[in-house]
Design a protein around this motif. Structure first.
Motif, PDB file in Angstrom:
ATOM      1  N   SER A 112      53.309  50.877  -2.027  1.00 26.46           N
ATOM      2  CA  SER A 112      52.042  50.323  -2.517  1.00 26.46           C
ATOM      3  C   SER A 112      50.873  51.278  -2.302  1.00 26.46           C
ATOM      4  CB  SER A 112      51.745  48.985  -1.827  1.00 26.46           C
ATOM      5  OG  SER A 112      51.569  49.164  -0.431  1.00 26.46           O
ATOM      6  N   SER A 113      50.936  52.109  -1.257  1.00 25.58           N
ATOM      7  CA  SER A 113      49.839  53.040  -1.007  1.00 25.58           C
ATOM      8  C   SER A 113      49.723  54.069  -2.124  1.00 25.58           C
ATOM      9  CB  SER A 113      50.040  53.749   0.335  1.00 25.58           C
ATOM     10  OG  SER A 113      51.243  54.493   0.342  1.00 25.58           O
ATOM     11  N   TYR A 115      50.309  53.502  -5.287  1.00 28.82           N
ATOM     12  CA  TYR A 115      49.607  52.853  -6.387  1.00 28.82           C
ATOM     13  C   TYR A 115      48.120  52.713  -6.067  1.00 28.82           C
ATOM     14  CZ  TYR A 115      53.934  51.684  -8.793  1.00 28.82           C
ATOM     15  OH  TYR A 115      55.124  51.763  -9.483  1.00 28.82           O
ATOM     16  N   GLY A 116      47.788  52.486  -4.802  1.00 30.54           N
ATOM     17  CA  GLY A 116      46.390  52.344  -4.418  1.00 30.54           C
ATOM     18  C   GLY A 116      45.606  53.633  -4.569  1.00 30.54           C
ATOM     19  N   ARG A 199      52.313  45.709  -5.721  1.00 28.72           N
ATOM     20  CA  ARG A 199      51.474  46.913  -5.808  1.00 28.72           C
ATOM     21  C   ARG A 199      50.140  46.737  -5.091  1.00 28.72           C
ATOM     22  NH1 ARG A 199      52.167  49.201 -12.013  1.00 28.72           N
ATOM     23  NH2 ARG A 199      54.440  49.279 -12.041  1.00 28.72           N
ATOM     24  N   HIS A 200      50.111  45.924  -4.096  1.00 29.80           N
ATOM     25  CA  HIS A 200      48.878  45.667  -3.345  1.00 29.80           C
ATOM     26  C   HIS A 200      49.258  45.523  -1.875  1.00 29.80           C
ATOM     27  CE1 HIS A 200      45.321  43.464  -1.873  1.00 29.80           C
ATOM     28  NE2 HIS A 200      44.681  44.081  -2.863  1.00 29.80           N
ATOM     29  N   SER A 201      48.778  46.440  -1.049  1.00 27.91           N
ATOM     30  CA  SER A 201      49.227  46.506   0.343  1.00 27.91           C
ATOM     31  C   SER A 201      48.899  45.233   1.121  1.00 27.91           C
ATOM     32  CB  SER A 201      48.606  47.724   1.039  1.00 27.91           C
ATOM     33  OG  SER A 201      49.023  48.914   0.432  1.00 27.91           O
ATOM     34  N   GLY A 203      48.065  42.182   0.132  1.00 23.36           N
ATOM     35  CA  GLY A 203      48.754  40.987  -0.354  1.00 23.36           C
ATOM     36  C   GLY A 203      50.224  40.978   0.019  1.00 23.36           C
TER      37      GLY A 203
END
Length: 285
Positions: A112-113, A115-116, A199-201, A203
């Protein structure tokens, strides 16, 4: 007289568009051109995971919890406090249960990081196969988690046995080290799959904490007699209960054994990883 081989001849054939472009321009890149393989993806993901600070900090916290709590228990108790016939290895359960939290956090952040920060675009440019990228991340993370957990559980089991004594069997020792390490690695893989889907750390980490703790918390509030069946089910299949099986303890009678616990978590992880592979190829970065 032999003709010097070009980088393309040394490292494999190039694609048809690249050959056409080279024929039109007459330019041959000095950089070796070849398709990325799984070995390349594994090397890339290993470089990433060992070079970011989050890996060091999360595993350091995990080791501190497992070894620290086990050592504190060994210092707080004495041999005469151990129940007859009980192995001290079982006392390592608390540290491992808390140590799952940083492992899940790292599992989520492993994907996820990227994607962030937008780094996933660079990753997919170097290796366009999204399935290969996700597979490489899963393999590297699972192997590293298993090894680190195995070292931690072996050390804490040795400390507890040396300090508190008590009889133990080879089967219990194996489940409390190798078995629980495989289980923690599966939980980490499950967290990685959730991170790939959301794709959200923040969450994904929150969802994983709820996945581990919510069934047990709900079971504590279902003490009314009509809800005993649901309470027993939540207790039996909660993560803390299944983790306790590897140490010879369980919250309810008839809880799944070690192989059953690994099978349940393995099946759940396989489903979510399969869903992550399916979704990866059908969403934009």
């Amino acid at each position: 007289m032999t003709t010097p081989s070009t980088p393309q001849a040394q490292y494999g054939s190039v694609s048809a568009p690249e050959q056409q472009w080279q024929a039109q321009t007459g330019y041959v890149s000095p950089v070796p051109l070849r398709r990325a393989t799984l070995k390349d993806a594994l090397a890339s993901e290993w470089t990433k995971i060992r070079s970011v600070r989050s890996t060091l900090w999360n595993f350091a916290v995990m080791l501190a919890l497992v070894l620290g709590i086990g050592t504190l228990i060994a210092l707080a108790l004495s041999r005469r406090d151990m129940p007859p016939g009980e192995s001290a290895v079982a006392l390592g359960f608390v540290g491992v249960l808390l140590g799952i939290m940083p492992v899940m956090t790292l599992g989520v952040m492993t994907i996820s990081s990227e994607y962030g920060t937008g780094m996933i675009r660079t990753t997919l440019t170097a290796c366009p196969s999204r399935a290969r990228v996700l597979g490489a991340k899963a393999i590297v993370f699972a192997a590293l988690t298993f090894v680190v957990t195995l070292v931690a559980t072996t050390l804490v089991s040795a400390v507890l046995l040396f300090s508190l004594g008590g009889r133990t069997t080879g089967a219990l020792w194996g489940w409390a080290t190798v078995g629980v390490s495989a289980y923690v690695a599966l939980i980490g893989l499950f967290a990685l799959a959730v991170g790939a889907l959301l794709r959200h750390s923040a969450g994904a980490i929150t969802l994983m904490i709820g996945f581990v703790l919510l069934p047990l918390v709900l079971a504590l509030f279902l003490a009314a007699s009509p809800m005993h069946g649901l309470q027993d089910f939540l207790l039996e299949y909660s993560i803390p209960s299944q983790l306790g099986v590897f140490y010879g303890t369980s919250m309810v009678q008839g809880a799944p054994g070690g192989w059953e616990a690994l099978g349940i978590m393995g099946g759940l992880t396989a489903v979510f990883l399969g869903l992550a592979f399916f979704v990866q190829d059908r969403r934009d970065v």
